[in-house]
Design an enzyme around this catalytic site. Structure first.
Site, short mmCIF file in Angstrom:
data_model
loop_
_atom_site.label_atom_id
_atom_site.label_comp_id
_atom_site.label_asym_id
_atom_site.label_seq_id
_atom_site.Cartn_x
_atom_site.Cartn_y
_atom_site.Cartn_z
N ARG A 39 0.73 3.76 -3.26
CA ARG A 39 0.07 5.05 -3.01
C ARG A 39 1.08 6.17 -2.75
O ARG A 39 0.98 7.25 -3.32
CB ARG A 39 -0.89 4.94 -1.82
CG ARG A 39 -1.99 3.91 -2.04
CD ARG A 39 -3.01 3.91 -0.92
NE ARG A 39 -3.76 2.65 -0.91
CZ ARG A 39 -5.02 2.54 -0.50
NH1 ARG A 39 -5.68 3.58 -0.08
NH2 ARG A 39 -5.62 1.35 -0.49
N GLU B 256 0.83 -1.21 0.00
CA GLU B 256 0.00 0.00 0.00
C GLU B 256 0.86 1.26 0.00
O GLU B 256 0.54 2.24 -0.67
CB GLU B 256 -0.94 0.02 1.22
CG GLU B 256 -1.93 -1.14 1.29
CD GLU B 256 -3.02 -1.08 0.22
OE1 GLU B 256 -3.02 -0.13 -0.58
OE2 GLU B 256 -3.85 -2.01 0.17
N ASP C 185 -5.06 -10.05 -8.36
CA ASP C 185 -5.40 -9.16 -9.48
C ASP C 185 -4.22 -8.46 -10.14
O ASP C 185 -3.93 -8.64 -11.33
CB ASP C 185 -6.45 -8.13 -9.03
CG ASP C 185 -6.10 -7.43 -7.70
OD1 ASP C 185 -5.08 -7.76 -7.09
OD2 ASP C 185 -6.87 -6.53 -7.30
N GLU D 245 -11.89 0.59 -10.44
CA GLU D 245 -11.52 -0.31 -11.55
C GLU D 245 -12.39 -0.14 -12.80
O GLU D 245 -11.87 -0.18 -13.92
CB GLU D 245 -11.55 -1.78 -11.08
CG GLU D 245 -10.41 -2.15 -10.14
CD GLU D 245 -10.62 -1.65 -8.71
OE1 GLU D 245 -11.76 -1.28 -8.36
OE2 GLU D 245 -9.63 -1.61 -7.94
#
Ligand code: DMJ
Length: 655
Positions: free
Chosen positions: A288, A284, A417, A552
């Site tokens: 980010r 993360e 993913d 998404e």
């Protein structure tokens, strides 16, 4: 006897008649009038007759003007109903100025909003008041414009439910930037159709206004903290690093929000410190914070962002000190120690394979090889690991053994993913030279086609399900909706055309995950019906009904539009943006994730604005609506998984 004195006046006496009973019979009234007339003197009778004749003459001469006057008034009303024909007086209409955005104006002739406007204009009453009602009802806030018609009329109910429940989601509040008085469509005549340029400007401005609204909430209640809690007007801390502010930096740059960018830059420069005794999640923080700082450095050219990026990048490196060199999930950036989660020594496959773009770029910029070496080693190991099925990877990898664990479950959703996304994107970032990435990607897409693709019933939507120990499950996470965009990106970079075909089919499915919900917003997970005779394509379990403002689908719409120029992708994005504004916008600032996309009256706010709403969702919407293909060109940039654009490396490293 004297004759009775003549009277030059009429005296009317209201006295008792018919023996004290009130008698208003016609005959009596007629007799009484005649008697009165006979009592008048000749002079009085002549004057009365003269006055009557005068009145008649005046009435006849002024009839045409009065008639015209009344016709005129009725004509205005009829005109309004018909939408305005030539020859009859119309209320003054202010023309739209081409460059000034008037988001409150109707957008396309077939939109339900227009028919309701027409209906309103059928009401009798002063035209000005009708215009006023329109302004108050649905035109004062550009963010309340509804195209899809879904959930129409919910604002009032929302307000009622909010009054009861204390929540403050409200879509119809006036915005600071578009005052009610700015409305140029005061007259309720025919809506003026917009040119494509005006339409583009309007949609871009609505995204900008949505961003400003989100930012206002963050600034007021969560400034410098990780996430806004817009309902309770406070903040949530995850790492304590100003996550939302950093995630939003390059979005502000792209949207041209200079003031907001300047104050955020000031905070990063003077307040942001990574020298903190705090555990952060490697993945993360990389996507980010490191990704956000690197892309902002590239867009702005401001070296301060690169310095900060290098600082956080170097503090994350202890995560790679594991027996296998597969990184731990958590790092203490102050102490320089790292560890797996308390309950396991596993990391998730998506997490360890979705940090490569950022660390590789950090090496290119700093010439410090350690970053690229560390993430390259992870990619090299995963490339040759056993336990894949037709290129599909399991969800967990062990940091001691370096092997896949808890094998046999294959998904394109949570925990796997972005492994697939970064295979393609590393190949693109490096100038399409690192063939192992391309091979793994192509094999994985074949694996998806072979194992995970099915069609729903009754509509035949193509979806990506999951495989669990050989058993197919028709479950699809919203997270999977990154795939149409990634497939389209690959096709743009020369991969087979059938990737684009599959992208189109999956894009339709992801759109339907929004369109088929009562709020127009997708749930976190859906289950598709595959058996003949199903009445609906999509089922949603009660625990899966939340929406976290995820990006998404709009991300994929952006790619699909860029590569096909099919306007339907923009229209879908526009619908989604309006559903966000209708059901997740909090009147006091910010947006909230919600718990129930199936109930527009009670969407149940979760009181959290995820940083990716500003970092990704609004950015992709803006890029989707912009005609400027050079605004982050896909031939020069590759977006990391958090929508932070990083440069595609030039073939000549000196460039
Ligand atoms: C983001 O942090 C990234 O897009 C990640 O790849 C997946 N999850 C969120 C958005 O849904």
């Amino acid at each position: 006897m004297h004759p009775p004195a003549r009277k030059d006046y009429v005296s009317v006496t209201f006295g008792e008649q018919s023996g004290g009973k009130y008698n208003n019979s016609k005959q009596l009234r007629r007799q009484s009038c005649w008697r009165k007339w006979k009592q008048l003197s000749r002079l009085q009778r002549s004057m009365a007759l003269f006055a009557l004749v005068l009145l008649l003459i005046f009435g006849m001469s002024s009839y045409p003007a009065i008639h015209q006057h009344f016709r005129g008034l009725v004509g205005v009303d009829e005109e309004v109903e018909r939408g305005g024909a030539a020859g009859l007086p119309l209320p003054p209409r202010v023309l739209l100025e081409p460059l000034k955005v008037q988001p409150e104006a109707p957008l396309r002739p077939e939109a339900p909003e227009l028919s309701s406007q027409k209906k309103r204009s059928h009401k009798r009453g002063p035209p000005v008041l009708q215009g006023h009602q329109q302004k108050r009802g649905n035109m004062s806030d550009p963010l309340a414009v509804v195209v899809g018609g879904r959930g129409g009329g919910h604002e009032k109910k929302n307000k009622e439910s909010n009054d009861k429940g204390g929540a403050v989601i409200k879509a119809d509040q006036p915005s600071d930037h578009t005052k009610a008085g700015d409305n140029k469509e005061d007259s309720p005549g025919l809506p003026i159709e917009k040119t494509p340029k005006e339409m583009e400007a309007l949609r871009l401005e609505v995204v900008r206004e949505s961003f400003r609204h989100a930012w206002r909430g963050y600034k007021e209640f969560a400034w410098g903290h990780d996430e806004l809690k817009p309902i309770t007007k406070t903040y949530a801390e995850w790492f304590g690093l100003g996550l939302t502010l950093i995630d939003a930096l390059d979005t502000m740059w792209i949207l041209g929000l200079k003031e907001e960018f300047a104050e955020a830059r000031e905070w990063v420069n003077s307040e942001l410190s990574f020298n903190k005794n705090v555990d952060v999640n490697l993945f993360e923080t990389t996507i980010r914070i490191l990704g956000g700082l690197l892309s902002t450095y590239h867009l702005s050219g401001d070296k301060m962002f690169l310095e900060k990026a290098t600082d956080i990048g170097s503090r994350l490196m202890p995560a790679f000190k594991t027996p296998s060199k597969i990184p731990y999930s958590d790092v203490n950036i102050g102490k320089g120690t790292a560890h797996p989660p308390r309950w396991t020594s596993d990391s998730t496959v998506a997490e360890v394979t979705t940090i490569q773009l950022e660390f590789r770029e950090l090496t290119r910029l700093t010439h410090d090889q350690q970053y690229q070496d560390a993430v390259g080693e992870v990619a090299r190991q995963v490339h040759q690991l056993e336990g894949k099925q037709d290129g599909l990877v399991p969800m967990f990898i062990n940091t001691n053994s370096g092997q896949f664990t808890r094998q046999g479950v294959f998904t394109l959703g949570a925990r796997a993913d972005s492994y697939y996304e970064y295979l393609l994107k590393q190949w693109i970032q490096g100038g399409k030279k690192e063939h192992q990435f391309l091979e793994d990607y192509l094999q994985a897409i074949e694996g998806v086609k072979k194992n995970l693709l099915q069609k729903s019933s009754p509509s035949g939507l193509t979806f990506v399900g999951e495989l669990s120990h050989g058993q197919f499950s028709p479950k699809m996470d919203h997270l999977v909706c990154f795939l149409p965009g990634t497939l389209a990106l690959g096709a743009h970079h020369g991969l087979p055309d059938d990737h684009l075909e599959l992208a189109r089919l999956l894009m339709e499915t992801c759109y339907q995950m929004y369109a088929q919900m009562e709020t127009g917003l997708s749930p976190e997970i859906v289950h598709f019906n595959t058996h003949q005779g199903s009445t609906r394509d999509v089922d949603v379990k009660p625990a899966d009904r939340h929406n976290l403002l995820r990006p998404e689908t709009v991300e994929s719409l952006f790619y699909l539009y860029r590569f096909t120029q099919d306007p339907k992708y923009r229209d879908w994005g526009w619908e989604i943006l309006q559903s966000f504004n209708k059901h997740t916008k909090v009147s006091t600032g910010g947006y909230t994730s919600i718990n129930n996309v199936r109930d527009p009256d009670f969407p149940l706010p979760r009181d959290k604005m995820e940083s990716f709403f500003l970092g990704e969702t609004l950015k992709y919407l803006y890029l989707l609506f912009s005609d400027d293909l050079d605004l982050v060109s896909l031939d020069r940039y590759v977006f990391n998984t958090e929508a932070h654009p990083l440069p595609i490396w030039p073939s000549d490293p000196q460039e």
